[in-house]
Design a protein around this motif. Sequence first.
Motif, PDB file in Angstrom:
ATOM      1  N   ILE A 289      -0.220 -53.300  -8.284  1.00 55.98           N
ATOM      2  CA  ILE A 289      -0.642 -53.803  -6.984  1.00 55.98           C
ATOM      3  C   ILE A 289       0.017 -54.997  -6.213  1.00 55.98           C
ATOM      4  O   ILE A 289       0.504 -54.934  -5.165  1.00 55.98           O
ATOM      5  CB  ILE A 289      -2.203 -54.344  -7.271  1.00 55.98           C
ATOM      6  CG1 ILE A 289      -3.054 -53.095  -7.541  1.00 55.98           C
ATOM      7  CG2 ILE A 289      -2.833 -54.899  -5.949  1.00 55.98           C
ATOM      8  CD1 ILE A 289      -4.640 -53.417  -7.885  1.00 55.98           C
ATOM      9  N   ILE A 290       0.481 -56.043  -7.333  1.00 59.20           N
ATOM     10  CA  ILE A 290       1.138 -57.176  -6.640  1.00 59.20           C
ATOM     11  C   ILE A 290       2.620 -56.581  -6.338  1.00 59.20           C
ATOM     12  O   ILE A 290       3.078 -57.062  -4.893  1.00 59.20           O
ATOM     13  CB  ILE A 290       1.175 -58.181  -7.620  1.00 59.20           C
ATOM     14  CG1 ILE A 290      -0.047 -58.807  -8.114  1.00 59.20           C
ATOM     15  CG2 ILE A 290       2.181 -59.429  -7.323  1.00 59.20           C
ATOM     16  CD1 ILE A 290      -0.753 -59.819  -7.175  1.00 59.20           C
ATOM     17  N   ALA A 291       2.954 -55.657  -6.952  1.00 58.60           N
ATOM     18  CA  ALA A 291       4.595 -55.229  -6.504  1.00 58.60           C
ATOM     19  C   ALA A 291       4.173 -54.386  -5.171  1.00 58.60           C
ATOM     20  O   ALA A 291       5.037 -54.392  -4.496  1.00 58.60           O
ATOM     21  CB  ALA A 291       4.939 -54.228  -7.623  1.00 58.60           C
ATOM     22  N   GLY A 292       3.043 -53.592  -5.053  1.00 62.53           N
ATOM     23  CA  GLY A 292       2.731 -52.983  -3.749  1.00 62.53           C
ATOM     24  C   GLY A 292       2.677 -53.823  -2.437  1.00 62.53           C
ATOM     25  O   GLY A 292       3.227 -53.811  -1.455  1.00 62.53           O
ATOM     26  N   ILE A 364       9.628 -63.021   2.459  1.00 65.80           N
ATOM     27  CA  ILE A 364       8.228 -63.004   2.243  1.00 65.80           C
ATOM     28  C   ILE A 364       7.928 -62.127   0.918  1.00 65.80           C
ATOM     29  O   ILE A 364       6.913 -62.112   0.261  1.00 65.80           O
ATOM     30  CB  ILE A 364       7.599 -62.434   3.465  1.00 65.80           C
ATOM     31  CG1 ILE A 364       5.884 -62.595   3.410  1.00 65.80           C
ATOM     32  CG2 ILE A 364       7.742 -60.958   3.919  1.00 65.80           C
ATOM     33  CD1 ILE A 364       5.435 -63.651   3.754  1.00 65.80           C
ATOM     34  N   HIS A 365       8.789 -61.268   0.867  1.00 69.48           N
ATOM     35  CA  HIS A 365       8.499 -60.169  -0.381  1.00 69.48           C
ATOM     36  C   HIS A 365       8.868 -60.768  -1.770  1.00 69.48           C
ATOM     37  O   HIS A 365       8.116 -60.366  -2.689  1.00 69.48           O
ATOM     38  CB  HIS A 365       9.438 -58.790  -0.077  1.00 69.48           C
ATOM     39  CG  HIS A 365       9.407 -58.435   1.257  1.00 69.48           C
ATOM     40  ND1 HIS A 365       8.421 -57.695   1.291  1.00 69.48           N
ATOM     41  CD2 HIS A 365      10.166 -58.403   2.230  1.00 69.48           C
ATOM     42  CE1 HIS A 365       8.406 -57.187   3.008  1.00 69.48           C
ATOM     43  NE2 HIS A 365       9.905 -57.644   3.301  1.00 69.48           N
ATOM     44  N   VAL A 366       9.758 -61.661  -1.923  1.00 71.28           N
ATOM     45  CA  VAL A 366      10.139 -61.989  -3.040  1.00 71.28           C
ATOM     46  C   VAL A 366       8.994 -62.741  -3.933  1.00 71.28           C
ATOM     47  O   VAL A 366       8.817 -62.211  -5.314  1.00 71.28           O
ATOM     48  CB  VAL A 366      11.194 -63.231  -2.875  1.00 71.28           C
ATOM     49  CG1 VAL A 366      11.522 -64.043  -4.324  1.00 71.28           C
ATOM     50  CG2 VAL A 366      12.352 -62.661  -2.432  1.00 71.28           C
ATOM     51  N   PRO A 367       7.997 -63.585  -3.568  1.00 71.35           N
ATOM     52  CA  PRO A 367       7.170 -64.159  -4.334  1.00 71.35           C
ATOM     53  C   PRO A 367       6.137 -63.387  -5.059  1.00 71.35           C
ATOM     54  O   PRO A 367       5.774 -63.572  -6.233  1.00 71.35           O
ATOM     55  CB  PRO A 367       6.257 -65.246  -3.562  1.00 71.35           C
ATOM     56  CG  PRO A 367       6.982 -65.048  -2.199  1.00 71.35           C
ATOM     57  CD  PRO A 367       8.160 -64.124  -2.216  1.00 71.35           C
ATOM     58  N   PHE A 368       6.003 -62.200  -4.173  1.00 71.43           N
ATOM     59  CA  PHE A 368       5.063 -61.063  -5.152  1.00 71.43           C
ATOM     60  C   PHE A 368       5.710 -60.262  -6.069  1.00 71.43           C
ATOM     61  O   PHE A 368       5.086 -59.893  -6.884  1.00 71.43           O
ATOM     62  CB  PHE A 368       4.471 -60.135  -3.743  1.00 71.43           C
ATOM     63  CG  PHE A 368       3.571 -60.900  -2.777  1.00 71.43           C
ATOM     64  CD1 PHE A 368       2.385 -61.373  -2.983  1.00 71.43           C
ATOM     65  CD2 PHE A 368       4.225 -61.070  -1.502  1.00 71.43           C
ATOM     66  CE1 PHE A 368       1.522 -62.014  -2.223  1.00 71.43           C
ATOM     67  CE2 PHE A 368       3.355 -61.764  -0.575  1.00 71.43           C
ATOM     68  CZ  PHE A 368       2.147 -62.424  -0.968  1.00 71.43           C
ATOM     69  N   TYR A 369       7.062 -59.956  -5.679  1.00 75.35           N
ATOM     70  CA  TYR A 369       7.894 -59.421  -6.870  1.00 75.35           C
ATOM     71  C   TYR A 369       7.948 -60.284  -8.229  1.00 75.35           C
ATOM     72  O   TYR A 369       7.593 -59.773  -9.185  1.00 75.35           O
ATOM     73  CB  TYR A 369       9.070 -58.949  -6.558  1.00 75.35           C
ATOM     74  CG  TYR A 369       9.172 -57.882  -5.076  1.00 75.35           C
ATOM     75  CD1 TYR A 369       8.500 -56.974  -5.263  1.00 75.35           C
ATOM     76  CD2 TYR A 369      10.220 -57.849  -4.363  1.00 75.35           C
ATOM     77  CE1 TYR A 369       8.753 -55.968  -4.344  1.00 75.35           C
ATOM     78  CE2 TYR A 369      10.130 -57.291  -3.174  1.00 75.35           C
ATOM     79  CZ  TYR A 369       9.399 -55.923  -3.483  1.00 75.35           C
ATOM     80  OH  TYR A 369       9.677 -55.193  -2.268  1.00 75.35           O
TER      81      TYR A 369
END
Length: 416
Positions: A289-292, A364-369
């Motif tokens: 989910i977090i990767a999504g 913005i994508h990096v912290p979630f990955y």
Amino acid sequence: MHSHATGADAGSPFKQPRAVFAVAFACVVSFMGIGLVDPILPAISSELHASPSQVTMLFTSYLVVTAVAMLITGWVSSRIGAKKTLIVGLALIVVFAFLAGTSDSISGIVDFRAGWGVGNALFIATSLAVIIASATGGFAGAIILYEAALGLGIAVGPLLGGVLGSISWRGPFFGVAGLMAIALLATVFLVKPLPLPERKTGLLEPVKALRHRGLLTMSLAALCYNWAFFTMLGYAPFPMHLGAIQLGWVFTGWGVLVAVFAVFGAPRIQGRLGIARTLYLNLFVFALIIAGIGLWTDHQAALIALVIAAGIPIGINNTVTTAAVMSVAPVERPVASAAYGFVRFIGGGLAPYAAGKLVEHYNIHVPFYIGSVALLVGIAILSTGHGLLAQAEQAQAAPAVTSATEAEELEVGSAS
């Protein structure tokens, strides 16, 4: 949902003395404090001319201070008693939440949130112990009630934050101060003083307790889990580009799933799969989910749907880990709770701040990955303690483990 009850009120975790509900109500409000600021993060950012990473400090100061203060909670409560500790904690929250509402700068709010964190630590570490001690529905029932309060607080918090926040960003802070004042009065009048423990807890006991492999393993896995959880909680509101009330609704949908799966989903899934498999599977689903969220940060509908769906693994994880930590730790429950809280909240506190910095430096994508990877690391850490999780399961299955001493005997028995 059956709890091993010791009293006549077997079965339902909701048949409890008034004192338990007084503390549970205070828990609801205390956990509202977490999600309450979520809908107003963008508003505070624009009105006080603060960058998102400065605003995430509202989480960081609160949770890191909560973490460190966790270490002194046992020392305090074993000297002044659980009831007085609750009262001091609640009073601190009332004062600092009110002061945060009167502040005119982001640094002022961040400082007051830190004071709020001290009150929060005293309250959280003691409330679970008080609920377990005062509950008539047994240990399992008490934990489910606690998780229900936690879930309800997390669910209602953002909505209340959105409604009050649409009037002014100060509204939610004053709202918490008012509700906590009610909880404070309820605690003063309804909670009976519990006897002081026979021995006073040393200041370093929670840190020393982390030498126990089971507790350390669970705590480190929880740190990874909280890293992902608070990356989402602290940073997902910004790319949604919604108003305070709309953000409130999104996080309320998320919180309702947290509550439902904490109370009803977790016991069933754990009953079917066992503790270890439930945790592995659950953390893996959360990682997806977090990767999504990282992948579709720019797609508003997908982002909202995934954030709400994240409530499912979070709810399951909260209940299963709280019960497992309490069963796996060979130390007194307040000490175990403080040690676990310390490690866990450090992860929760540093994550939003790191997320803000990562966005400034990368995107913005990096912290979630990174949050997704943290969850996979958490699974790896947990798998090193597979046998300990099996022991925790045996400890929970033994009927009516009501006191910590019986739990200790059980652990000594299963370890030998």
